[in-house]
Design a protein around this motif. Structure first.
Motif, PDB file in Angstrom:
ATOM      1  N   THR A   8      32.504  42.859  43.485  1.00 18.01           N
ATOM      2  CA  THR A   8      33.448  44.043  43.836  1.00 18.01           C
ATOM      3  C   THR A   8      33.224  44.313  45.238  1.00 18.01           C
ATOM      4  O   THR A   8      32.513  43.781  45.868  1.00 18.01           O
ATOM      5  CB  THR A   8      32.880  45.344  43.171  1.00 18.01           C
ATOM      6  N   GLU A  10      36.404  45.752  48.603  1.00 21.25           N
ATOM      7  CA  GLU A  10      37.782  45.602  49.198  1.00 21.25           C
ATOM      8  C   GLU A  10      37.673  44.386  50.137  1.00 21.25           C
ATOM      9  O   GLU A  10      38.928  43.698  50.206  1.00 21.25           O
ATOM     10  CB  GLU A  10      38.205  46.919  50.076  1.00 21.25           C
ATOM     11  N   GLU A  11      36.822  44.045  50.619  1.00 26.18           N
ATOM     12  CA  GLU A  11      36.726  42.999  51.582  1.00 26.18           C
ATOM     13  C   GLU A  11      36.970  41.680  51.062  1.00 26.18           C
ATOM     14  O   GLU A  11      37.519  40.745  51.640  1.00 26.18           O
ATOM     15  CB  GLU A  11      35.430  42.927  52.634  1.00 26.18           C
ATOM     16  N   LEU A  13      38.879  41.384  48.355  1.00 26.40           N
ATOM     17  CA  LEU A  13      40.396  41.111  48.065  1.00 26.40           C
ATOM     18  C   LEU A  13      41.272  41.110  49.109  1.00 26.40           C
ATOM     19  O   LEU A  13      42.244  40.627  48.938  1.00 26.40           O
ATOM     20  CB  LEU A  13      40.765  42.812  47.087  1.00 26.40           C
ATOM     21  N   LYS A  14      41.030  41.507  50.376  1.00 29.79           N
ATOM     22  CA  LYS A  14      41.740  41.301  51.524  1.00 29.79           C
ATOM     23  C   LYS A  14      41.513  40.201  52.358  1.00 29.79           C
ATOM     24  O   LYS A  14      41.936  39.746  53.400  1.00 29.79           O
ATOM     25  CB  LYS A  14      41.453  42.528  52.395  1.00 29.79           C
ATOM     26  N   SER A  41      37.413  39.588  40.505  1.00 32.25           N
ATOM     27  CA  SER A  41      36.990  40.283  41.811  1.00 32.25           C
ATOM     28  C   SER A  41      37.982  41.646  41.744  1.00 32.25           C
ATOM     29  O   SER A  41      38.999  41.757  41.351  1.00 32.25           O
ATOM     30  CB  SER A  41      37.461  39.695  42.934  1.00 32.25           C
ATOM     31  N   GLY A  43      38.424  45.661  43.527  1.00 25.01           N
ATOM     32  CA  GLY A  43      37.969  46.489  44.791  1.00 25.01           C
ATOM     33  C   GLY A  43      37.315  47.678  44.754  1.00 25.01           C
ATOM     34  O   GLY A  43      36.695  48.073  43.418  1.00 25.01           O
ATOM     35  N   ASP A  44      37.028  48.613  45.852  1.00 27.16           N
ATOM     36  CA  ASP A  44      36.237  49.696  45.519  1.00 27.16           C
ATOM     37  C   ASP A  44      37.063  50.950  45.222  1.00 27.16           C
ATOM     38  O   ASP A  44      37.460  51.798  45.928  1.00 27.16           O
ATOM     39  CB  ASP A  44      35.491  50.125  47.057  1.00 27.16           C
ATOM     40  N   ASN A  45      37.442  50.772  43.898  1.00 29.07           N
ATOM     41  CA  ASN A  45      38.440  51.979  43.476  1.00 29.07           C
ATOM     42  C   ASN A  45      37.997  52.386  41.981  1.00 29.07           C
ATOM     43  O   ASN A  45      37.691  51.358  41.102  1.00 29.07           O
ATOM     44  CB  ASN A  45      39.746  51.126  43.334  1.00 29.07           C
ATOM     45  N   SER A  48      39.869  50.942  38.864  1.00 25.12           N
ATOM     46  CA  SER A  48      39.949  49.643  38.707  1.00 25.12           C
ATOM     47  C   SER A  48      38.540  49.117  38.299  1.00 25.12           C
ATOM     48  O   SER A  48      38.668  47.976  37.667  1.00 25.12           O
ATOM     49  CB  SER A  48      40.352  48.834  40.265  1.00 25.12           C
ATOM     50  N   ASP A  74      32.092  55.006  49.177  1.00 22.44           N
ATOM     51  CA  ASP A  74      32.919  53.867  48.701  1.00 22.44           C
ATOM     52  C   ASP A  74      31.905  53.106  47.525  1.00 22.44           C
ATOM     53  O   ASP A  74      32.433  51.980  47.133  1.00 22.44           O
ATOM     54  CB  ASP A  74      33.642  53.147  49.598  1.00 22.44           C
TER      55      ASP A  74
END
Length: 411
Positions: A8, A10-11, A13-14, A41, A43-45, A48, A74
């Motif tokens: 997990t 966001e970094e 996924l980006k 993988s 994100g911090d959602n 999701s 987050d």
């Protein structure tokens, strides 16, 4: 036993961070006989995360999740797990003690924000974390046993090694065992390596052959999950022996060593020392060799003699040689190799001079041209090679590996 690995952040996924967790966890799971069937993988959602956990639940026996257990807003993993399981987040005594012990051991007060890390899904099992602030935990969802680990690499690896892997082994006392051979090759493209090993899986039933290209080496894995009390291990060993035979002179290591590690192994076995004079490789050979632990025992000197004046003043290359033949020539690299051997007192001197590109090539000496010199007590030789690439970084790596392979063969 089958497993999924979920990472997990966001970094990831980006593309800001390379997901090395999934590969490391998968490797460790395979070593204890757990078959990894997928990576995911997220994100911090919150939505999701819940979707990912519920998608995996019931589709495999076990799952390992990393990240999202920190003290900030987050960090949503524990909440997402609780909502997926339909339970509340509650303060866990073992988790509270784990968080407190971390700060008390450093003579610090426990920050209020870190107490959030002690709230775990009701019914989960806490795994105390002695090397960080975030306790891990385990919970079953729809028949799948999940382990949730912090994303900090040191903490994740510690908890995986000390807690998760022993639990995996206990879940399958009579389960499979991974048997694997790693073969490092150099000098053949992946397609030709594959051709040489064609049909191996048909001949040796139950084994698998995998390939990984890491310019400019090709790694071959011969592996099997031994579920038959040792019979597959014998088949895997026979398949590995056949693979080594077919690959022949292109094998750098039959037990997974890198090119530099294979060179180091031979230097240690023969009690030899080496020194390097580099032009076009710009210190890359020295860097690769000194990445090997213990290199101070056999690596004496690296000289990046890029300019002709440095070749003359540092290595003693003749100005007449440079004028008559140029820096990129057999004559020059021989004198470079002899010079660095003489200056350092090493048993072996090796040198490179070439045109890495993308500019500087001529019809006579195109981009990708390299001369490699090697000097030993038996004499001095030079090897000529032309790389098919025009990109500078690729050529520098290929030149460096060509030099190391020449050194490996010469020892």
């Amino acid at each position: 036993m089958r497993a999924m690995v979920i990472t997990t952040g966001e970094e990831i996924l980006k593309g800001e961070v390379v997901d090395t967790h999934a590969s490391w966890i998968s490797e460790k799971l395979c070593e204890v006989g757990v078959e990894v069937v997928g990576h995911l993988s997220v994100g911090d959602n919150l939505a999701s995360l819940k979707e990912a956990f519920l998608r995996v639940a019931g589709r495999c026996e076990v799952a390992v999740v990393t990240g999202g257990l920190g003290p900030t807003e987050d960090d949503l993993t524990a909440r997402a797990v609780a909502e997926s399981a339909g339970v509340a987040l509650v303060e866990d005594p073992a988790a509270t003690a784990s968080v407190a012990a971390y700060f008390e051991g450093r003579h610090l007060a426990v920050p209020a924000s870190n107490l959030k890390q002690a709230r775990l899904p009701k019914g989960s099992s806490c795994i105390p974390n002695p090397v960080g602030t975030a306790p891990a935990f385990s919970l079953e969802l729809a028949g799948t046993r999940f382990w949730f680990l912090p994303g900090v690499p040191r903490e994740m690896r510690y908890l995986m090694t000390e807690s998760v892997l022993p639990a995996m082994v206990a879940l399958q006392p009579n389960g499979a065992r991974l048997v694997k051979t790693a073969i490092t090759t150099f000098g053949l493209p992946e397609s030709l390596v594959g051709e040489r090993l064609s049909g191996l899986e048909s001949i040796f039933q139950g084994i698998h052959v995998g390939y990984r290209a890491s310019l400019p080496v090709i790694e071959v894995k011969i592996w099997a999950f031994d579920r038959e009390g040792g019979s597959l291990e014998k088949i895997q060993q026979a398949a590995s022996a056949e693979a080594l035979k077919r690959l022949g002179e292109y094998v750098v290591s039959g037990h997974g060593l890198s090119m530099a590690e294979a060179v180091a192994e031979r230097l240690c076995e023969t009690n030899k020392t080496v020194a390097v004079a580099e032009s076009c490789t710009g210190g890359l050979i020295g860097s690769l060799l000194t990445d090997v632990s213990g290199s101070s025992d056999w690596f004496l000197l690296s000289a990046v003699t890029y300019a002709n004046s440095a070749k003359e003043n540092v290595l003693g290359v003749s100005g007449e040689t440079l004028a008559a033949h140029g820096a990129v020539s057999a004559e020059t690299v021989k004198e470079m190799a002899e010079g660095v051997k003489r200056t350092s007192g090493a048993d072996i001197g090796i040198a490179t001079s070439g045109i890495a590109g993308p500019t500087g090539g001529t019809d006579e000496k195109p981009v990708g041209t390299v001369w490699i010199g090697i000097a030993t007590d038996a004499g001095t030789e030079a090897l000529h090679f032309v790389s098919p690439f025009k990109e500078r970084h690729q050529n520098k790596r290929i030149f460096a590996f060509k030099a190391l392979d020449l050194l490996r063969r010469a020892i």
